[in-house]
Design a protein around this motif. Structure first.
Motif, short mmCIF file in Angstrom:
data_model
loop_
_atom_site.label_atom_id
_atom_site.label_comp_id
_atom_site.label_asym_id
_atom_site.label_seq_id
_atom_site.Cartn_x
_atom_site.Cartn_y
_atom_site.Cartn_z
N ALA A 1 0.82 -1.22 0.00
CA ALA A 1 0.00 0.00 0.00
C ALA A 1 0.85 1.27 0.00
N GLY A 2 1.84 1.32 0.88
CA GLY A 2 2.66 2.53 0.97
C GLY A 2 3.41 2.82 -0.30
N ALA A 3 3.99 1.79 -0.91
CA ALA A 3 4.76 1.97 -2.14
C ALA A 3 3.86 2.43 -3.28
N ILE A 4 2.68 1.85 -3.37
CA ILE A 4 1.74 2.23 -4.45
C ILE A 4 1.29 3.68 -4.28
N ASP A 5 0.88 4.03 -3.07
CA ASP A 5 0.40 5.40 -2.85
C ASP A 5 1.47 6.43 -3.15
N ALA A 6 2.71 6.14 -2.74
CA ALA A 6 3.80 7.08 -2.98
C ALA A 6 4.13 7.18 -4.47
N ALA A 7 3.94 6.08 -5.20
CA ALA A 7 4.23 6.10 -6.63
C ALA A 7 3.18 6.90 -7.40
N VAL A 8 1.94 6.83 -6.94
CA VAL A 8 0.88 7.61 -7.61
C VAL A 8 1.07 9.09 -7.28
N PHE A 9 1.15 9.41 -6.00
CA PHE A 9 1.44 10.78 -5.56
C PHE A 9 2.49 10.72 -4.45
N PRO A 10 3.60 11.36 -4.65
CA PRO A 10 3.94 12.33 -5.70
C PRO A 10 4.69 11.74 -6.90
N GLY A 11 4.79 10.41 -6.99
CA GLY A 11 5.62 9.81 -8.01
C GLY A 11 5.21 10.08 -9.44
N ALA A 12 3.93 9.91 -9.74
CA ALA A 12 3.49 10.01 -11.13
C ALA A 12 2.51 11.14 -11.38
N GLN A 13 1.86 11.63 -10.34
CA GLN A 13 0.83 12.64 -10.49
C GLN A 13 0.95 13.70 -9.40
N GLY A 14 0.34 14.86 -9.67
CA GLY A 14 0.18 15.88 -8.65
C GLY A 14 -1.18 15.74 -8.01
N GLY A 15 -1.93 16.82 -8.02
CA GLY A 15 -3.25 16.81 -7.39
C GLY A 15 -4.21 15.86 -8.08
N PRO A 16 -4.99 15.11 -7.31
CA PRO A 16 -5.98 14.22 -7.90
C PRO A 16 -7.13 15.03 -8.50
N LEU A 17 -7.80 14.44 -9.48
CA LEU A 17 -8.97 15.08 -10.09
C LEU A 17 -10.19 14.72 -9.25
N MET A 18 -10.47 15.55 -8.26
CA MET A 18 -11.48 15.20 -7.27
C MET A 18 -12.88 15.09 -7.86
N HIS A 19 -13.17 15.85 -8.92
CA HIS A 19 -14.48 15.73 -9.55
C HIS A 19 -14.63 14.36 -10.21
N ASN A 20 -13.55 13.83 -10.79
CA ASN A 20 -13.60 12.49 -11.36
C ASN A 20 -13.74 11.44 -10.26
N ILE A 21 -13.07 11.66 -9.14
CA ILE A 21 -13.19 10.72 -8.02
C ILE A 21 -14.61 10.72 -7.48
N ALA A 22 -15.27 11.89 -7.50
CA ALA A 22 -16.68 11.94 -7.11
C ALA A 22 -17.51 11.08 -8.06
N GLY A 23 -17.21 11.14 -9.37
CA GLY A 23 -17.90 10.29 -10.32
C GLY A 23 -17.64 8.82 -10.07
N LYS A 24 -16.42 8.50 -9.63
CA LYS A 24 -16.11 7.12 -9.27
C LYS A 24 -16.95 6.67 -8.08
#
Length: 424
Positions: free
Chosen positions: A245-268
């Motif tokens: 879990a820790g490695a994946i979360d760190a790879a997504v942010f800040p590793g590969a992306q900046g701020g998440p698209l919260m409106h898309n996450i709301a759609g999810k």
């Protein structure tokens, strides 16, 4: 959906948006990766969360004012865990490709080895294609489907893995019409001490509904898209055990992306909630039943299907036997003229260019969302046959277009209240 505010400030964009609404209402979407979401999902994705930066994760943000954002992302995570039975879920990837990127960054070093399916045999760009960053960053070797049967050769994968010694084996495909035996690929990965990434981008909904076997709890990592067969907000997802879990979360942010698209996450979050309804299981089963009916009728018309049929949401048609002088590009363009929107596609043993291949791929998720049953899909297969058989016959195409228009009217995308029509 009304675009009154857009029209007041930007008429040209309003024209394009309204044109897309009409296009979707008046054509049959058969691109296997496309679907129609509910107005609830559309509303969530167009919400004021588009204004909010929320770098970090719920309870651990880098900006203030993230209370509602935390609530939305937490809902999406918990619902995903319930849908797929995952220990840990990251809902921030902007796409399925970004989800795969997160896994690679977390677990691989530049120059490490990836074993994955060849693109022309149904794989995906993000699995190691030379034009993708994966092919530029890692050493990639690819396996193929069996040339005779069109099926994955699991023993072949195991033997290839033993010779290549990959660091990660990728399963899950974008143009493979058969159910995937994730356990067999896990055995191959275990034999060479490799990780196993199962990319279920196309079948997230089928897996959630239990109409396709699940790699969750089998593979080390499961990635997917959240807008195809699952009908949620557009984006990606990563699932894994708590040890990663820790490695994946760190790879997504800040590793590969900046701020998440919260409106898309709301759609999810909204789409996942809809998928938790018992009705969704009926929908997913109908998607598979419709694909089988579509494929069977196409075979009756003489078309060759890769692997001889389908277990999933798509059929892959090899035109070389039935229509050797017709390319996938010609078929795609002729069908779009009559209102059937699918895509040209390479086929195993491709003898033409990927830009002008020998096959077409057709999916049933969006048709099923509109309410199509097996009989309606057989009718679509009849139209496909007539058009592909005579792609230059303008009179025939006019007749086919009229029949597509009739089907669109009989199975409207949205009802009078603006909700997606139930497939029943």
């Amino acid at each position: 959906m009304s675009y009154e505010q857009v029209r007041q400030t930007d008429p040209a964009t309003a024209d394009a948006l309204e044109g897309e609404v009409k296009r979707q209402e008046n054509t049959l979407a058969m691109i296997a990766s496309e679907n129609h979401v509910s107005e609830a999902v559309l509303e969530a994705q167009g919400s004021e969360l588009t204004n909010k930066y929320a770098e970090g994760y719920p309870g651990e943000r880098y900006y203030a004012g993230c209370g509602p954002a935390d609530a939305v992302e937490s809902l999406a995570i918990e619902r995903a865990k319930e849908l797929w039975g995952a220990e840990h879920v990251n809902v921030q990837p902007h796409s399925g490709t970004q989800a795969n990127t997160g896994v690679y960054l977390a677990m691989l070093e530049p120059g490490d080895k990836i074993l994955s399916l060849e693109l022309e045999h149904g794989g995906h760009l993000s699995h190691g294609h030379p034009a993708n960053f994966t092919g530029k960053t890692y050493k990639v070797e690819q396996y193929e489907v069996d040339a005779e049967t069109g099926y994955i050769d699991y023993e072949g994968i195991k033997a290839q893995a033993e010779a290549f010694e990959p660091d990660i084996i990728v399963s899950g495909y974008s143009a493979y019409p058969r159910e995937v035996d994730f356990e067999r690929i896990q055995e191959a990965a275990d034999a060479v001490d490799a990780y196993h990434l199962a990319d279920i981008a196309h079948i997230t909904g089928l897996v959630a509904a239990g109409v396709h076997r699940s790699p969750v709890g089998v593979a080390d990592f499961v990635t997917g898209s959240t807008h195809k067969t699952i009908r949620a907000g557009r984006g990606g997802i990563i699932m894994c055990g708590e040890e990663h879990a820790g490695a994946i979360d760190a790879a997504v942010f800040p590793g590969a992306q900046g701020g998440p698209l919260m409106h898309n996450i709301a759609g999810k979050a909204v789409g996942f909630n809809e998928a938790l309804s018992p009705d969704f299981e009926d929908y997913a089963q109908q998607v598979v039943d419709n694909a089988e009916a579509l494929g069977s009728r196409l075979q009756e018309h003489g078309f060759s299907l890769v692997s001889g049929g389908t277990d999933t949401h798509l059929v892959l048609i090899d035109l070389r036997d039935s229509h050797p002088d017709t390319t996938g590009t010609v078929a795609e363009e002729a069908l779009e003229e009559v209102g059937i929107v699918l895509n040209k596609n390479t086929v195993p043993g491709e003898t033409r260019s990927p830009f002008n291949p020998s096959g077409i791929r057709a999916g049933t998720p969006a048709l099923t969302t509109r309410g199509f049953d097996e009989a309606a899909c057989e009718r679509v297969a009849d139209i496909i046959y007539r058009v592909v058989d005579a792609p230059d016959d303008e009179d025939l195409k006019a007749e086919a277009a009229a029949e597509v228009e009739e089907l669109c009217a009989a199975y409207p995308l949205y009802d009078r209240e603006g909700s997606l029509v139930d497939f029943e």
